[in-house]
Design an enzyme around this catalytic site. Structure first.
Site, PDB file in Angstrom:
ATOM      1  N   GLU B  60       0.813  -1.220   0.000  1.00  0.00           N
ATOM      2  CA  GLU B  60       0.000   0.000   0.000  1.00  0.00           C
ATOM      3  C   GLU B  60       0.840   1.261   0.000  1.00  0.00           C
ATOM      4  OE1 GLU B  60      -0.421  -2.635   1.914  1.00  0.00           O
ATOM      5  OE2 GLU B  60      -2.298  -3.451   1.097  1.00  0.00           O
ATOM      6  N   HIS B 129     -11.316  -5.646   8.414  1.00  0.00           N
ATOM      7  CA  HIS B 129     -12.146  -5.545   7.209  1.00  0.00           C
ATOM      8  C   HIS B 129     -13.425  -4.742   7.449  1.00  0.00           C
ATOM      9  CE1 HIS B 129      -9.602  -9.006   6.205  1.00  0.00           C
ATOM     10  NE2 HIS B 129      -9.953  -8.866   4.954  1.00  0.00           N
TER      11      HIS B 129
HETATM   12  C1  LIG Z   1      -1.833  -4.852   4.350  1.00  0.00           C
HETATM   13  C2  LIG Z   1      -2.804  -5.717   3.633  1.00  0.00           C
HETATM   14  N1  LIG Z   1      -3.130  -5.415   2.358  1.00  0.00           N
HETATM   15  C3  LIG Z   1      -4.037  -6.158   1.699  1.00  0.00           C
HETATM   16  C4  LIG Z   1      -4.624  -7.224   2.298  1.00  0.00           C
HETATM   17  C5  LIG Z   1      -5.663  -8.033   1.554  1.00  0.00           C
HETATM   18  N2  LIG Z   1      -5.154  -9.358   1.229  1.00  0.00           N
HETATM   19  C6  LIG Z   1      -5.422 -10.407   2.030  1.00  0.00           C
HETATM   20  S1  LIG Z   1      -4.632 -11.773   1.542  1.00  0.00           S
HETATM   21  C7  LIG Z   1      -3.915 -10.997   0.242  1.00  0.00           C
HETATM   22  C8  LIG Z   1      -2.984 -11.755  -0.649  1.00  0.00           C
HETATM   23  C9  LIG Z   1      -1.834 -12.317   0.096  1.00  0.00           C
HETATM   24  O1  LIG Z   1      -1.044 -13.084  -0.740  1.00  0.00           O
HETATM   25  P1  LIG Z   1       0.185 -13.927  -0.209  1.00  0.00           P
HETATM   26  O2  LIG Z   1       1.059 -13.076   0.641  1.00  0.00           O
HETATM   27  O3  LIG Z   1       0.802 -14.571  -1.383  1.00  0.00           O
HETATM   28  O4  LIG Z   1      -0.460 -15.007   0.765  1.00  0.00           O
HETATM   29  P2  LIG Z   1      -1.526 -16.154   0.400  1.00  0.00           P
HETATM   30  O5  LIG Z   1      -2.870 -15.549   0.557  1.00  0.00           O
HETATM   31  O6  LIG Z   1      -1.257 -16.611  -0.985  1.00  0.00           O
HETATM   32  O7  LIG Z   1      -1.307 -17.220   1.412  1.00  0.00           O
HETATM   33  C10 LIG Z   1      -4.322  -9.664   0.199  1.00  0.00           C
HETATM   34  C11 LIG Z   1      -3.939  -8.700  -0.852  1.00  0.00           C
HETATM   35  C12 LIG Z   1      -4.261  -7.503   3.631  1.00  0.00           C
HETATM   36  N3  LIG Z   1      -4.811  -8.535   4.296  1.00  0.00           N
HETATM   37  N4  LIG Z   1      -3.359  -6.746   4.272  1.00  0.00           N
END
Ligand SMILES: Cc1ncc(C[n+]2csc(CCOP(=O)(O)OP(=O)(O)O)c2C)c(N)n1
Ligand SMILES: [Mg+2]
Lengths: 392, 336
Positions: B60, B129
């Site tokens: 972000e 959320h």
């Molecule tokens: C700071 C933040 N930005 C956005 C999100 C929304 N979000 C939740 S999971 C995710 C993707 C995460 O991907 P990854 O790190 O590859 O983990 P995975 O879900 O594949 O286990 C996002 C963008 C969040 N939870 N926290």
């Protein structure tokens, strides 16, 4: 002490056939000890680290993986049935989570993400406590200190700094435990993760960065996050790294043991990229057909971590009916208990929302609490006071 | 007029802005092929290309900081923060750069950045959320902050926000995304009510009830319910949280003499505090009773099983209205 010259003294990482110098590898080829077909292939550097894994222990790893897949499936079903608000499946990542978590000592401390439910299981978290937050009955399901695993982090990447700070504390205490951060491929883009790598390297803290590259961050493919192999980034921070087949439980275990051993013996941080695949949706609210090709899923299904270990057991003549029955029985029992525990979970009480904001009394908040209890008391049935309808 | 959902209305407004100004660029996590987790940007990448509707890396501060750079270069970035609780990694860029750039450079560098934030609770989500972080931003000079409550405003105000040469935080009430309403997509922006203006959405004479975003609907429902009991509530949709439209608020309070403000965000230091203090300063002699705030409690957003206790509902708002009117209420008999 976590001074910035700690670790510069060439401290030995110990371990069979390894020294701090020789095993400070960076990324490189994907390490695999079990092929997708279930064949055990030798690897001179990694084999020694899993030589002691007995037939029985191999069976136990198999059981763990089957059980957490079952927990995952049961939780998904519970969500579909309205018993959980949401669930982030780990389907496909069982070897990454079990292989790494089973390499830890009880007094090591884990900082997981929301998807690391298999890791939580290995740490001894009760499955119904794992789903508690997903049911909306708590913000977090367990007391971190009773199981040596922090609660699941939702803010992407934040926990990597927490693990690093915890490791700095371990250093200061002169203890030999290790902190382990679990995070995803997407998380590696966040500033927090990069700052964690800087701190860990500067202070040579006993922390392991365990990155599950499951190829997706919701709808974003890993190539959007990193132009090079994720493991190769660690070199830029001065942190040794390994890139392992994350669907190969033995390779993951060997890599984690190497990293843990190094951290325990003053060798500082290690970065592990565990290459795996998120076979399910991001969460039960996601629809992956909008952004990914079904063929990709098929390719990865052929590399399934559980069938791989099962084939190995079979080849070794260990896949007895007895083992299969025992494992199935365990999975059934855990799933049954999870379901019952979820459905019968005690409901939280309205005034609970005011608890634990502070550790000592706080008069403006106490006043709000008093006012709200008077408000609730003005209704015959307190449940009516905040009916879904009313708040909408 | 076309009937459409709230989410669709924003989508339509974004589309118009992309069509009308080649400098408009959308940036965010999962806004491309997925169309955003709420589908607000559905189809836009397909139609405008990956260079105008950009799936960014998961960072972000990165999104916000590069938006600053794009604005420096003459672009008009529209940034999506996936959920309210994920804006904080970008907080430094917003507060220290986005908000201050124009002031720092004596107007030489403009930051026409729109920051879209799905906000608020009521959808049964996990932690982070369901938050309402608007007051952090209304407290920050240099930012304009709006919140929309219906599809028409959503459509119009997203375009006004994008057209603004100042940075605008645009708060979208995510629990209303699926609500439908009539939207006039031919509406001339210059003829539309200014983004800075509040709107009286229900006329009344006994008490002024101020809301914004998700609670405008709840406030209107409360006014309907109160009418049954012979109480006439005037509901004002603030729309702009910074600056506040005091003219509209003063007109109403001079008429009713009573003020209730409601929001999901915590009470302390919130929009309600600002409205109450300012109206007290401006309309002291017209007030018949102390202003009343009906808000989320001063607690971190609770887990979803209890969120309906935290969120001001119709009954809690009406209890506040009773207090402003000096009628029997849950705090009757208590001092202060
Ligand atoms: C700071 C933040 N930005 C956005 C999100 C929304 N979000 C939740 S999971 C995710 C993707 C995460 O991907 P990854 O790190 O590859 O983990 P995975 O879900 O594949 O286990 C996002 C963008 C969040 N939870 N926290
Ligand atoms: Mg991922």
């Amino acid at each position: 002490m976590f001074t910035d010259d700690a670790g510069k003294g060439g401290i030995s990482a110990g371990g069979p056939g390894n020294s701090a110098g020789s095993n400070r590898r960076t990324g490189g080829d994907l390490v695999q000890l079990i092929t997708p077909g279930g064949e055990r292939v030798s690897h001179p550097e990694f084999d020694p680290w899993v030589q002691d894994v007995s037939d029985e222990q191999l069976g136990a790893l198999y059981e763990d993986m089957v059980v957490i897949r079952r927990i995952d499936a049961e939780a998904t079903a519970l969500q579909r049935q309205g018993e959980l608000a949401l669930w982030p499946p780990l389907l496909g990542q069982e070897a990454s989570q079990i292989g790494s978590a089973r390499a830890l000592r009880d007094d090591d401390f884990v900082f997981p993400s929301y998807r690391d439910n298999g890791v939580a299981y290995c740490r001894g978290v009760n499955p119904e406590d794992i789903v508690k937050a997903w049911r909306g009955n708590a913000l977090a399901g367990w007391d971190p200190y009773t199981v040596n695993i922090a609660t699941q982090q939702i803010i992407i990447g934040a926990q990597t700094l927490h693990a690093t700070g915890y490791a700095m504390g371990i250093q200061n205490d002169g203890a030999d435990s290790v902190a382990v951060a679990y995070f995803g491929d997407g998380a590696t883009s966040e500033g927090d993760v990069n700052e964690a790598l800087v701190f860990a390297a500067s202070f040579q803290s006993p922390v392991v960065f365990f990155c599950q590259n499951n190829h997706w961050a919701i709808s974003e493919p890993v190539r959007l996050q990193s132009h090079i192999q994720i493991a190769d980034r660690a070199a830029g921070f001065g942190i040794p790294s390994m890139r392992v087949d994350g669907n190969d439980v033995l390779a993951v275990m060997a890599a984690t043991r190497i990293a843990i051993d190094r951290a325990r013996h003053g060798g500082g941080p290690t970065f592990i990229e565990s290459v795996t695949y998120r076979m399910g949706p991001h969460t039960t609210a996601d629809d992956p057909t909008r952004y990914r090709d079904a063929n990709e899923l098929e390719d990865w299904a052929a590399k399934d971590p559980i069938s791989r270990l099962k084939s190995l057991l079979d080849r070794k003549g260990l896949l007895t009916e007895e083992l299969e029955t025992a494992v199935a029985a365990k999975a059934d029992a855990v799933a049954k208990a999870l379901r019952a525990g979820t459905i019968n979970m005690p409901e939280p009480q309205p005034m609970d929302i005011f608890k634990h904001v502070y550790s000592t009394p706080h008069s403006p908040l106490d006043r709000q609490q008093d006012h709200y209890s008077r408000y609730l008391a003005s209704f015959g049935d307190p449940a009516e006071a905040a009916s879904e309808e009313g708040a909408r | 007029m076309t009937k459409m959902t709230f989410a669709r209305a924003i989508n339509s407004g974004l589309r118009k802005s992309l069509e009308n100004d080649p400098k408009v660029i959308l940036m965010g996590e999962d806004i491309g092929a997925l169309g955003g987790v709420f589908r607000v940007t559905d189809g836009l990448q397909k139609d405008f290309g990956k260079h105008r509707v950009v799936d960014t890396p998961l960072a972000e501060s990165g999104i916000m900081g590069t938006a600053v750079g794009l604005a420096y270069r003459g672009y008009r970035p529209v940034v999506e923060i996936q959920f309210d609780g994920f804006i904080y990694p970008a907080f430094d860029q917003i507060v220290s750069q986005v908000a201050k750039m124009h002031y720092r450079t004596q107007g030489a560098v403009k930051m026409p950045i729109t920051i879209r934030v799905p906000f608020g609770g009521g959808i049964g989500s996990p932690e982070h959320h369901s938050e309402s972080p608007e007051a952090y931003f209304t407290h920050t000079s240099g930012l304009r902050v709006v919140s929309v409550s219906n599809p028409q405003d959503a459509f119009t105000m997203i375009q006004q926000a994008i057209a603004s040469d100042d940075p605008v935080l645009y708060f979208e009430p995510k629990r209303r995304y699926h609500d439908k309403g009539e939207v006039d997509e031919t509406l001339d922006l210059s003829a539309a009510l200014s983004m800075e203006k509040a709107r009286v959405v229900t006329e009344g004479t006994d008490v002024t009830l101020v809301a914004y975003g998700p609670l405008v609907k709840t406030a209107k429902d409360a006014a309907l319910a109160a009418a049954d009991e012979g109480v006439s509530i005037e509901v004002i949709d603030l729309r702009s949280l910074a600056p506040l439209d005091f003219a509209t608020l003063e007109d109403s309070v001079r008429k009713t003499g009573r003020l209730v403000i409601t929001h999901e965000a915590s009470q302390t230091g919130g929009i309600g505090a600002e409205v109450a203090a300012s109206i007290t300063e401006r309309c002291f002699y017209h007030l018949e009773a102390a202003p009343v705030r009906v808000t989320g409690f001063d607690v971190p957003y609770p887990y979803s099983k209890l969120e309906m206790h935290h969120l001001p509902g119709l009954d809690r708002i009406l209890d506040g209205v009773d207090r402003a009117l000096g009628r029997p209420n849950s705090l009757s008999g208590l001092e202060g």
